[in-house]
Every structure is written in C-alpha cells, then in structure tokens.
Write a protein that holds these residues in place. Structure first.
Motif, short mmCIF file in Angstrom:
data_model
loop_
_atom_site.label_atom_id
_atom_site.label_comp_id
_atom_site.label_asym_id
_atom_site.label_seq_id
_atom_site.Cartn_x
_atom_site.Cartn_y
_atom_site.Cartn_z
N TYR A 1 0.83 -1.21 0.00
CA TYR A 1 0.00 0.00 0.00
C TYR A 1 0.87 1.27 0.00
N LEU A 2 1.86 1.32 0.87
CA LEU A 2 2.68 2.53 1.00
C LEU A 2 3.54 2.78 -0.23
N ASP A 3 4.12 1.72 -0.78
CA ASP A 3 5.02 1.85 -1.93
C ASP A 3 4.31 1.69 -3.27
N LYS A 4 2.99 1.47 -3.21
CA LYS A 4 2.18 1.28 -4.42
C LYS A 4 2.75 0.17 -5.31
N LEU A 5 3.02 -0.98 -4.68
CA LEU A 5 3.56 -2.12 -5.40
C LEU A 5 2.45 -2.86 -6.14
N THR A 6 2.81 -3.53 -7.20
CA THR A 6 1.86 -4.38 -7.92
C THR A 6 1.76 -5.71 -7.18
N THR A 7 0.78 -6.53 -7.58
CA THR A 7 0.63 -7.84 -6.95
C THR A 7 1.85 -8.71 -7.22
N GLN A 8 2.48 -8.56 -8.35
CA GLN A 8 3.69 -9.33 -8.65
C GLN A 8 4.87 -8.85 -7.81
N GLU A 9 5.00 -7.53 -7.66
CA GLU A 9 6.10 -6.99 -6.87
C GLU A 9 6.00 -7.39 -5.40
N VAL A 10 4.77 -7.41 -4.86
CA VAL A 10 4.61 -7.73 -3.44
C VAL A 10 4.92 -9.20 -3.15
N ILE A 11 4.58 -10.10 -4.07
CA ILE A 11 4.86 -11.51 -3.77
C ILE A 11 6.35 -11.82 -3.85
N ASN A 12 7.11 -10.96 -4.51
CA ASN A 12 8.56 -11.14 -4.57
C ASN A 12 9.29 -10.34 -3.49
N LEU A 13 8.55 -9.59 -2.69
CA LEU A 13 9.15 -8.76 -1.64
C LEU A 13 9.61 -9.64 -0.48
N GLU A 14 10.89 -9.58 -0.19
CA GLU A 14 11.45 -10.33 0.95
C GLU A 14 11.69 -9.36 2.09
N LEU A 15 11.30 -9.75 3.28
CA LEU A 15 11.52 -8.94 4.48
C LEU A 15 12.46 -9.68 5.41
N SER A 16 13.43 -8.95 5.94
CA SER A 16 14.36 -9.54 6.90
C SER A 16 13.80 -9.39 8.30
N ASN A 17 13.86 -10.45 9.08
CA ASN A 17 13.38 -10.40 10.47
C ASN A 17 14.25 -9.48 11.30
N GLY A 18 13.60 -8.65 12.08
CA GLY A 18 14.31 -7.80 13.03
C GLY A 18 15.03 -6.62 12.42
N VAL A 19 14.87 -6.37 11.13
CA VAL A 19 15.51 -5.22 10.49
C VAL A 19 14.45 -4.14 10.29
N ARG B 1 12.74 4.90 3.92
CA ARG B 1 14.16 5.03 4.21
C ARG B 1 14.62 3.66 4.67
N GLY B 2 15.66 3.16 4.10
CA GLY B 2 16.10 1.81 4.42
C GLY B 2 15.53 0.85 3.40
N SER B 3 16.02 -0.34 3.41
CA SER B 3 15.64 -1.30 2.38
C SER B 3 15.19 -2.61 2.99
N PRO B 4 14.14 -3.22 2.45
CA PRO B 4 13.72 -4.53 2.94
C PRO B 4 14.52 -5.66 2.29
N LEU B 5 15.41 -5.33 1.36
CA LEU B 5 16.01 -6.35 0.52
C LEU B 5 17.17 -7.10 1.16
N GLY B 6 17.85 -6.50 2.10
CA GLY B 6 19.04 -7.15 2.63
C GLY B 6 19.00 -7.35 4.12
N PRO B 7 19.87 -8.19 4.64
CA PRO B 7 19.91 -8.45 6.07
C PRO B 7 20.70 -7.40 6.83
N THR B 8 20.98 -6.28 6.20
CA THR B 8 21.78 -5.25 6.85
C THR B 8 20.89 -4.10 7.33
N GLU B 9 21.27 -3.52 8.42
CA GLU B 9 20.52 -2.38 8.94
C GLU B 9 21.13 -1.06 8.47
N ALA B 10 22.13 -1.09 7.62
CA ALA B 10 22.84 0.11 7.19
C ALA B 10 21.92 1.14 6.54
#
Length: 194
Positions: free
Chosen positions: A132-150, A164-173
C-alpha cells in the motif's frame, strides 16, 4: 513481543503499556488517569488485523511436510501468490484487505497528526502495508522479501510516504544512514571493530 522489546530499548526511556480496546469495559480498565504516568509511558495497541495470514490446513506444518503432502508446486503457489488461498486459509489479498484497512483507519491519522508510530507485525501483514505505502503491484509484493528484526523507516512528507532503508538485505545500514543519532552510533561501532 517485538514491539515491547523495541520500546524497552528506545531512547525515550518510557514504559510500554498495552492499551486494551476490545470493548468499552476493557478501554475503561486500561485507562491511565495519572498525568505523570502518561508522561512516563508509551501506549502499545494490539490489533488482530495485523496478525499473520491464516494458512488454514497448512497451519502448523513445516515447509517439507507441506510439500510432501500437497506437492512442492502447489505449496509454492499458495505461499507466493496474491489471490490464491491455501485450503481453508487466507490469501495475501485477504490479509492485505484487513491489514491495510486497519492501517488507514488507525495508524494514518496518527501519522497525519505528526506522531511517530512503530508497527511491529508479521511478514504478510507488513508486506501488505508496504504494498500500500510503496504502491507495489501484486507481482512486486509476492517477490518482496523482508528480513526479520531489520527496521524499515517511512517518513510522511508532503502527502506521501517515503521509505528510508531497504527490505532487501539483512543489513541495517540503510536505516542507520537516515537518522543522525543512529549514523553516529553505527560509525562508533565500526571504529571499535576496526
């Protein structure tokens, strides 16, 4: 539990207090009357709408058991499609409807009023809110990976949400790079480890 742990470590040093709003009676019983206590506490609101997606007959099975019982391809379709439900379960679309409705009704007004809100929830309800926030498509959301605790940080500015920040990696940078105090903290940690 994640929210409570995060808030006990927050720099505001306020005590997290669970606010019960299931009924008028529970609202009355969890009301804080002391102004001093209100200043020293931070409210935590539990909402079933942010619960994990209901997997129906897959509930409680591990991925291997599920694949053996139903077939790897079918399980992948149930877990990773937007509109397909597992047997007697809930699709990501259904989860999205309840999570986003809650977000719009209860969280957005707080943000529009300039308040800060921490949302701690399960992957699929968070995935729905991010859609909802990023206005992703249904295809984009099913490929969205979230890291636990980040943590992911969104800023509401000029009528839109900016991530701000990225859901794609296990880094908090990514998150550290956007807040000055956290950037300084991260820099000190990096200096100590070198």
């Amino acid at each position: 539990m994640t929210a409570m742990l995060a808030l006990t470590q927050h720099r505001c040093n306020k005590v997290p207090i669970i606010i019960h709003d299931e009924s008028e009676e529970s609202k009355m019983w969890s009301q804080i009357h002391s102004e001093e206590t209100k200043k020293q506490s931070i409210p935590v609101v539990k909402a079933w709408q942010l619960n994990e997606r209901m997997y129906g007959e897959l509930q409680g099975l591990n991925k291997q058991e599920t694949a053996e019982k139903y077939g790897r391809h079918k399980v992948h379709e149930w877990r990773r499609s937007y509109g397909t439900c597992p047997p007697n379960g809930e699709s990501l679309q259904m989860c999205s409807q309840r999570a986003v409705a809650y977000f719009r009704k209860h969280i957005e007004p707080q943000l529009f009023a300039g308040k800060h809100v921490l949302v701690a929830a399960h992957a699929n309800s968070l995935r729905a809110i991010i859609m909802y926030l990023d206005k992703l498509t249904t295809q984009e959301v099913i490929n969205l990976e979230l890291s636990n605790g980040v943590p992911m940080l969104y800023i509401y500015k000029e009528g839109k949400f900016i991530r701000r920040g990225s859901p794609l990696g296990p880094t908090e940078a990514g998150v550290y790079a956007y807040t000055w105090d956290l950037a300084l903290y991260r820099h000190k940690l990096d200096e100590m480890s070198n």
